[in-house]
Enzyme design. Structure first.
Site, short mmCIF file in Angstrom:
data_model
loop_
_atom_site.label_atom_id
_atom_site.label_comp_id
_atom_site.label_asym_id
_atom_site.label_seq_id
_atom_site.Cartn_x
_atom_site.Cartn_y
_atom_site.Cartn_z
N LYS A 31 33.40 50.49 43.60
CA LYS A 31 34.17 50.25 42.49
C LYS A 31 33.81 51.46 41.50
O LYS A 31 32.31 51.80 41.41
CB LYS A 31 33.77 48.85 41.99
CG LYS A 31 34.45 48.55 40.65
CD LYS A 31 34.03 47.17 40.39
CE LYS A 31 34.91 46.61 38.99
NZ LYS A 31 34.49 45.13 38.63
N SER A 71 38.38 41.71 38.09
CA SER A 71 38.59 43.42 37.75
C SER A 71 38.27 44.19 38.88
O SER A 71 38.65 45.25 39.10
CB SER A 71 37.62 43.87 36.65
OG SER A 71 36.15 43.65 37.01
N SER A 91 34.94 38.61 38.80
CA SER A 91 35.76 39.78 39.13
C SER A 91 35.42 40.38 40.52
O SER A 91 36.05 41.19 41.20
CB SER A 91 35.11 40.92 38.33
OG SER A 91 35.95 40.99 37.01
N1 GLN Z 1 37.98 38.27 34.20
C1 GLN Z 1 36.83 38.17 33.46
C2 GLN Z 1 36.82 39.11 32.20
O1 GLN Z 1 37.90 39.48 32.15
C3 GLN Z 1 35.77 38.51 34.63
C4 GLN Z 1 35.63 39.72 34.59
C5 GLN Z 1 34.37 40.22 35.56
O2 GLN Z 1 33.80 39.59 36.25
N2 GLN Z 1 34.15 41.49 35.40
O3 GLN Z 1 35.84 39.14 31.52
#
Ligand code: GLN
Length: 483
Positions: free
Chosen positions: A77, A152, A176
């Site tokens: 990532k 994400s 995410s």
């Molecule tokens: N979707 C969640 C957010 O927008 C979690 C994101 C993540 O785990 N990095 O914060």
């Protein structure tokens, strides 16, 4: 190439019916075919990968003892630092930032002689649930190109689902890793907070962030997790707890296992096809000797609002370092320092990141601190206690990973609240610091469904054992999207 497990690949590399170079050829040809459709990768590390493969093959040729993961390609990532390579966090502000050092997890992959192939697309600074917040364009779901891969870590999930790589790394602050794993039909593991070093992971919300693996099977995920875990002097929150041998969890045995099923996640917010798949999974596990019971957990109601105070608060502090002076994009037309800060940040950050910084700054500001931030910290303590209580009765909790299968690209783009709801089942787990993973548990209209297993702190082993058992009884994880 048909799905081949990591131990099988290792065997073939060892007996030389396969070389690390062959393995790269096979996977880069998948990259060539899929990437124009998916846009899951931000950078393709072809030269470095082949150089590494040559070194690995030379060792295998000599018959040198090599670790299980040697020569296995992996995607990273783009918020994980690799020395000499761009780390953009899918943000314009870091578009040209080249990391001067390796994250600890990259050092650990190097020690295994793994071969990083791709840097993957993501929501900007890991804020989002669809990968549409990438400054460089959204990633598509390999099962249906009109749909989101989740986020994400959508890029890292999509490349494994499509077969571009056997393994990848993501990061999970509120879901995410698990939510995109669910949307893409792969396994995604979030370790216990502190298990895996965060050194070299660009911070979003430091008290919640964890790096973890994506894989096709629980078995492969367990092997990669093994390589990632362990204490690190570079991360003050890294745990000293001994790391068990996760391969011991790879036995099909759930006899006597007590599973709690939070009823808050079986209400109207969860789609019927998702609920049906979970009921089937529970039946399978019960037939193997596990027992389950409904449990009520307020955490799944309070989690979202708690998280959306704490995570932006931490993000607003973490992202203050991107000021146009030390990192990344700088506006050159400004005539004062203050204007330079303002313009650099205004031009560099996308709308969701700006929304979080404003929200976070607000809840930390004097006059609102007690009403929001402090209250949310207290709620977090209650959530931790709620889980502790549940785990005094159960070995594991089982929930849907996400309320629905993959939604359409654009469907939630203008509605941040609807987007935030995608993480209702995953977020409380980060607030409690627990390990959890998503496993494919069926399909609805051709789209994968994921189930989430949540374990006790530092008990990844039980979670992996249950997941492994489930996969010996099912073949959802063996299905692949067609190009
Ligand atoms: N979707 C969640 C957010 O927008 C979690 C994101 C993540 O785990 N990095 O914060």
């Amino acid at each position: 190439m048909a799905y081949t497990s990591i131990p099988e690949l290792h065997e073939r590399l060892k007996n030389r019916t396969l070389t690390a170079k062959n393995l790269l050829d096979i996977h880069f040809s998948e990259v060539d075919q899929w990437e124009p459709k998916l846009h899951a990768s931000l950078e393709i590390l072809k030269t470095q990968a082949y150089e590494k493969a040559d070194l690995v093959d030379a060792e295998f040729d000599k018959g040198a003892p090599m670790p299980l993961l040697a020569g296995i390609p992996i995607a990273i990532k783009d918020n994980i630092c690799m020395s000499g390579i761009k780390t953009t966090c899918a943000s314009k502000i870091l578009e040209n930032f080249i990391s001067p050092y390796n994250a600890t997890v990259i050092e650990k992959l190097n020690a295994q002689h793994m071969i990083p192939m791709l840097k993957t697309n993501m929501d900007e600074f890991a804020m989002g649930s669809s990968t549409e917040n990438s400054a460089f364009g959204a990633t598509r779901n390999p099962w249906d190109l009109s749909r989101a891969p989740g986020g994400s870590s959508g890029g890292s999930a999509a490349v494994v689902a499509a077969g571009e790589v056997p393994l990848s790394l993501g990061s999970d602050t509120g879901g995410s890793i698990r939510q995109p794993a669910s949307f893409c039909g792969v396994v995604g593991i979030k370790p216990t907070y502190g298990r895996v070093s965060r050194y070299g992971l660009v911070a979003f919300a430091s008290s919640l962030d964890q790096i973890g693996p994506f894989s096709r099977s629980v078995e492969d995920g367990a092997h990669l997790l093994q390589a990632l875990c362990g204490h690190d002097v570079h991360d003050a929150t890294s745990s000293q707890n001994p790391v068990p041998d996760f391969s011991k969890s790879l036995t099909p045995d759930v006899k006597g296992l007590k599973i709690g099923v939070p009823k808050e996640l079986f209400g109207s917010a969860i789609a019927d096809d998702v609920k049906q798949a979970l009921v089937k999974a529970l039946d399978l596990l019960t037939a193997q000797g596990a027992r389950w019971e409904e449990v009520s957990m307020g955490s799944f109601e309070a989690g979202l609002s708690t998280y959306y105070i704490l995570a932006p608060a931490e993000a607003s502090a973490n992202l203050s370092r991107f000021d146009g002076v030390r990192y990344g994009h700088r506006n050159t037309s400004a005539t004062s320092l203050k204007e330079m800060f303002k313009k650099s940040r205004g031009e560099g950050f996308g709308p969701e990141v700006i929304r979080r910084i404003i929200l976070g700054t607000f809840v930390l500001s004097s006059g609102y601190y007690d009403a929001y931030y402090l209250k949310a910290q207290k709620a977090r303590t209650l959530i931790q206690e709620d889980f502790k209580k549940a785990f005094s009765h159960y070995d594991l909790l089982l929930t849907p990973t996400a309320p629905t299968t993959a939604f359409k690209l654009g469907e939630n783009a203008d509605n941040p609240l609807a987007m935030y709801l995608a993480d209702i089942a995953t977020i409380p787990v980060n607030l409690a610091g627990l390990p959890a993973m998503s496993i494919p548990c069926g399909f609805s209209n051709g789209l994968p469904i994921g189930l989430q297993l949540i374990g006790k702190a530092f008990d990844e082993a039980t979670m992996l054992r249950a997941g492994y058992t489930y996969q010996t009884l099912t073949d959802h994880h063996l299905k692949r999207p067609l190009l």
